[in-house]
Design a protein around this motif. Structure first.
Motif, PDB file in Angstrom:
ATOM      1  N   MET A  13      54.676  41.383  58.605  1.00 16.95           N
ATOM      2  CA  MET A  13      54.914  41.519  56.611  1.00 16.95           C
ATOM      3  C   MET A  13      53.397  42.102  56.620  1.00 16.95           C
ATOM      4  SD  MET A  13      56.813  39.933  53.543  1.00 16.95           S
ATOM      5  CE  MET A  13      55.818  39.471  52.400  1.00 16.95           C
ATOM      6  N   GLU A  14      52.293  42.533  57.433  1.00 18.68           N
ATOM      7  CA  GLU A  14      51.196  42.532  57.139  1.00 18.68           C
ATOM      8  C   GLU A  14      51.249  43.804  56.075  1.00 18.68           C
ATOM      9  OE1 GLU A  14      46.933  42.096  59.172  1.00 18.68           O
ATOM     10  OE2 GLU A  14      49.018  41.308  59.685  1.00 18.68           O
ATOM     11  N   VAL A  32      48.642  33.546  47.057  1.00 20.75           N
ATOM     12  CA  VAL A  32      48.588  35.392  47.570  1.00 20.75           C
ATOM     13  C   VAL A  32      48.109  35.340  46.180  1.00 20.75           C
ATOM     14  CG1 VAL A  32      49.796  37.246  47.641  1.00 20.75           C
ATOM     15  CG2 VAL A  32      50.570  34.935  48.590  1.00 20.75           C
ATOM     16  N   THR A  33      46.501  36.217  46.469  1.00 15.25           N
ATOM     17  CA  THR A  33      45.986  36.798  44.799  1.00 15.25           C
ATOM     18  C   THR A  33      45.754  38.751  45.567  1.00 15.25           C
ATOM     19  OG1 THR A  33      44.443  36.575  46.335  1.00 15.25           O
ATOM     20  CG2 THR A  33      44.705  34.982  44.789  1.00 15.25           C
ATOM     21  N   ARG A  34      46.552  39.706  45.693  1.00 13.16           N
ATOM     22  CA  ARG A  34      46.561  40.567  46.444  1.00 13.16           C
ATOM     23  C   ARG A  34      48.069  41.579  45.932  1.00 13.16           C
ATOM     24  NH1 ARG A  34      42.063  41.867  51.427  1.00 13.16           N
ATOM     25  NH2 ARG A  34      40.361  40.917  51.442  1.00 13.16           N
ATOM     26  N   ARG A  92      53.532  42.496  45.174  1.00 16.48           N
ATOM     27  CA  ARG A  92      54.587  42.843  45.642  1.00 16.48           C
ATOM     28  C   ARG A  92      55.205  42.627  46.989  1.00 16.48           C
ATOM     29  NH1 ARG A  92      54.785  46.726  41.729  1.00 16.48           N
ATOM     30  NH2 ARG A  92      55.643  48.568  42.944  1.00 16.48           N
ATOM     31  N   ALA A  93      54.644  42.631  48.320  1.00 17.22           N
ATOM     32  CA  ALA A  93      55.280  42.439  49.429  1.00 17.22           C
ATOM     33  C   ALA A  93      56.104  40.595  49.201  1.00 17.22           C
ATOM     34  CB  ALA A  93      54.319  41.997  49.999  1.00 17.22           C
ATOM     35  N   GLY A 131      56.340  40.744  37.085  1.00 18.64           N
ATOM     36  CA  GLY A 131      56.643  40.164  38.985  1.00 18.64           C
ATOM     37  C   GLY A 131      57.225  41.431  39.574  1.00 18.64           C
ATOM     38  N   HIS A 132      58.052  41.454  40.631  1.00 18.58           N
ATOM     39  CA  HIS A 132      58.678  42.074  40.997  1.00 18.58           C
ATOM     40  C   HIS A 132      59.521  42.171  41.703  1.00 18.58           C
ATOM     41  CE1 HIS A 132      57.801  46.278  43.073  1.00 18.58           C
ATOM     42  NE2 HIS A 132      57.854  46.148  44.620  1.00 18.58           N
TER      43      HIS A 132
END
Length: 423
Positions: free
Chosen positions: A1-2, A70-72, A77-78, A366-367
Motif C-alpha cells: 500500500m505504498e 499518518v500525516t500526508r 486517503r489510502a 474524512g474519506h
C-alpha cells in the motif's frame, strides 16, 4: 500500500525509512499545542516531511498493538479507503487520555444502530436507511428551510444587541435547528439533548456526568420514538420509526449518532470560519463581492480549518505496509486530518487561506466508506449562512482582540467557545 511517487522518508524518530516488525522505537505524542488559532500544531509539518508514518504513543489500547500517526494526504486517503483498516470501536487504541481515569480499557463493540463505529456490511446496511435524505439532491430540497432558519437566527442575533456572542446567537442555534427540523426533533427535546450531547464533546468529564448524560439522552430519544410512532410526520426519524426496518434499540442509536455528529460540527465551522474571515479582510471582501466563489470558499475554509483536530483512528486487521513501514495487525493508526489538509505536495499554498485556490481532495469530512454522512448538509448550511451573515452585517467585526477569543482546544471538535462581534 505504498503511496505512488513518494520514496520512504528517513524518520527522525526511528532513524530509518522502514520499521521491521519488532524493532524498538521512540513513539511521538499526538501533537496538541497550537501557536495560532487557525493552524494545526507545528509538529505536524516536521513529521509530514521527515516521518510521514510515525510511531505514536497510545494512552490506552484494547490489546498489545502499537500506534502510528499518518500525516500526508495521499497516505491519509489510502488508509481511510482501505478495508484492511477497521473503524470498530473495540479494536482502536486511544492516543489521548480518557475523560476520567480508567484502571483497564476494554471498549465494547458498537451497539446495534451505532453505525459510525462499525465495518461492512453492518455499516452500509444502516447507512442506506438514512442516505437518501443526506444526498446532495435531498439537501438542495431543504434550501428554503435552511434559508428561513438562517434569517430567523440573524433576526435574533440583531435583536440581542451589540456586542453579541456569534456562537450563542447564530453559529450554534442555526445548524441545531436545521438538523432538528430535518430529523423531526421538537423544541422541548432539543434543549436537553443539546446540553448532554455537548458534555460528551468535552475532553474531560466525570464518570457521574457521563452516566447522567447517557441516561438523559437515551430517555429523551426513547420518548421521542414513542411520539413518532403515535404521530408520524414527514421527517427522517418518523420514517425510521414506522418503516419496520430497525428495532427500538437501533432507532435510538441511529438518532444518537446523527444528532451527536450534527449538533457540534457545523456550529464550529461556522464560528471558526467567521473568525478566520474577520481577521483576513481581503478574503472577506471576496466572499462579500464575488458570490460565485461561495462554494469554493466553503471548501477552502473546511480544508484550512479542519475542526476534527485529533484526526480519524483505524485499527489494522492484518499486517499492512505503508510508506515502507510495516503496520502490524492490531495496531492503531491515527490519520492526522489537519496535517493532511496542509500537505504541500497537494495544495499549492497550504498554510494560507485563499478562497480562490483549488480545494479538491481535502479530507475535512474524512474519506472512503466512513466519510461523514452529513457532509452535504453541512455544506448546505455554510453556503447559505456565511453570505447571509455578511449581507446582514456588512460592517461586522470582532469586538475583542483576536488573542482574546477562547479556543476549543479542550473539545473533540475544534472551534471557539465564544466570538464577540459588533457592527
Amino acid at each position: 500500500m505504498e503511496t505512488a511517487g513518494a520514496a520512504p522518508a528517513r524518520c527522525p524518530v526511528t532513524g530509518a525509512g522502514a520499521r521491521p516488525a519488532g524493532t524498538a522505537t521512540a513513539p511521538v505524542e499526538l501533537p496538541r499545542r497550537r501557536t495560532s488559532p487557525f493552524d494545526p500544531p507545528e509538529e505536524y509539518a516536521g513529521l509530514r516531511e521527515r516521518c510521514p508514518v510515525a510511531p505514536l504513543r497510545l494512552t490506552l489500547g484494547p490489546g498489545d498493538g502499537g500506534g502510528w500517526l499518518v500525516t500526508r494526504l495521499a497516505d491519509a486517503r489510502a488508509v481511510l479507503s482501505d478495508r484492511r483498516f477497521s473503524h470498530r470501536n473495540e479494536l482502536i487504541g486511544l492516543p489521548l487520555p480518557p475523560p476520567f481515569p480508567l484502571t483497564e480499557y476494554a471498549p465494547p463493540p458498537a451497539a446495534p444502530g451505532a453505525f459510525i463505529k462499525m465495518d461492512q456490511p453492518e455499516h452500509s446496511r444502516y447507512r442506506r436507511l438514512i442516505a437518501k435524505r443526506f444526498t446532495m439532491r435531498g439537501i438542495n430540497a431543504l434550501t428554503p428551510m435552511i434559508t428561513r432558519i438562517t434569517e430567523e437566527s440573524l433576526d435574533a442575533m440583531e435583536a440581542a444587541g451589540k456586542p453579541v456572542d456569534l456562537v450563542k446567537h447564530f453559529a450554534e442555534p442555526l445548524p441545531v435547528r436545521v438538523m432538528c427540523e430535518m430529523l423531526g426533533v421538537p423544541d422541548e427535546v432539543r434543549g436537553p439533548l443539546g446540553d448532554h450531547l455537548a458534555l460528551l464533546g468535552r475532553m474531560e468529564y466525570s464518570l457521574e456526568e457521563l452516566i447522567t448524560a447517557c441516561t438523559v439522552i437515551a430517555e429523551q430519544l426513547q420518548g421521542l420514538l414513542v411520539a413518532k410512532r403515535a404521530e408520524p410526520a414527514d421527517d427522517l426519524l418518523s420514517e425510521l420509526a414506522t418503516g419496520g426496518k430497525v428495532t427500538d434499540e437501533e432507532w435510538v442509536n441511529i438518532a444518537w449518532a446523527l444528532l451527536g455528529g450534527g449538533f457540534d460540527t457545523t456550529m464550529n465551522m461556522l464560528a471558526l470560519g467567521t473568525f478566520a474571515l474577520l481577521t483576513r479582510p481581503e478574503q472577506l471582501t471576496a466572499v462579500r463581492e464575488r458570490p460565485e466563489l461561495v462554494d469554493n470558499a466553503v471548501e477552502e475554509l473546511l480544508r484550512y480549518l479542519t475542526i476534527s483536530h485529533f484526526g480519524a483512528s483505524r485499527a489494522a486487521l492484518e499486517d499492512v505496509e505503508l510508506q515502507g513501514t510495516r503496520i502490524a495487525k492490531g495496531d492503531t493508526v491515527v490519520v492526522a486530518l489537519p496535517a493532511a489538509n496542509r500537505d504541500p505536495a497537494h495544495f499549492g499554498t497550504p498554510d494560507a487561506l485563499d478562497i480562490t485556490a483549488p480545494t479538491q481532495g481535502h479530507v475535512a469530512f474524512g474519506h472512503g466508506e466512513h466519510q461523514c454522512v452529513g457532509q452535504h448538509l453541512a455544506r448546505g448550511v455554510l453556503r447559505i449562512a456565511y453570505p447571509a451573515l455578511f449581507r446582514r452585517f456588512p460592517t461586522l467585526r470582532l469586538a475583542t482582540g483576536p488573542d482574546e477569543v477562547p479556543l476549543r482546544e479542550d473539545m473533540l471538535h475544534y472551534g471557539v467557545h465564544e466570538l464577540m462581534v459588533t457592527w
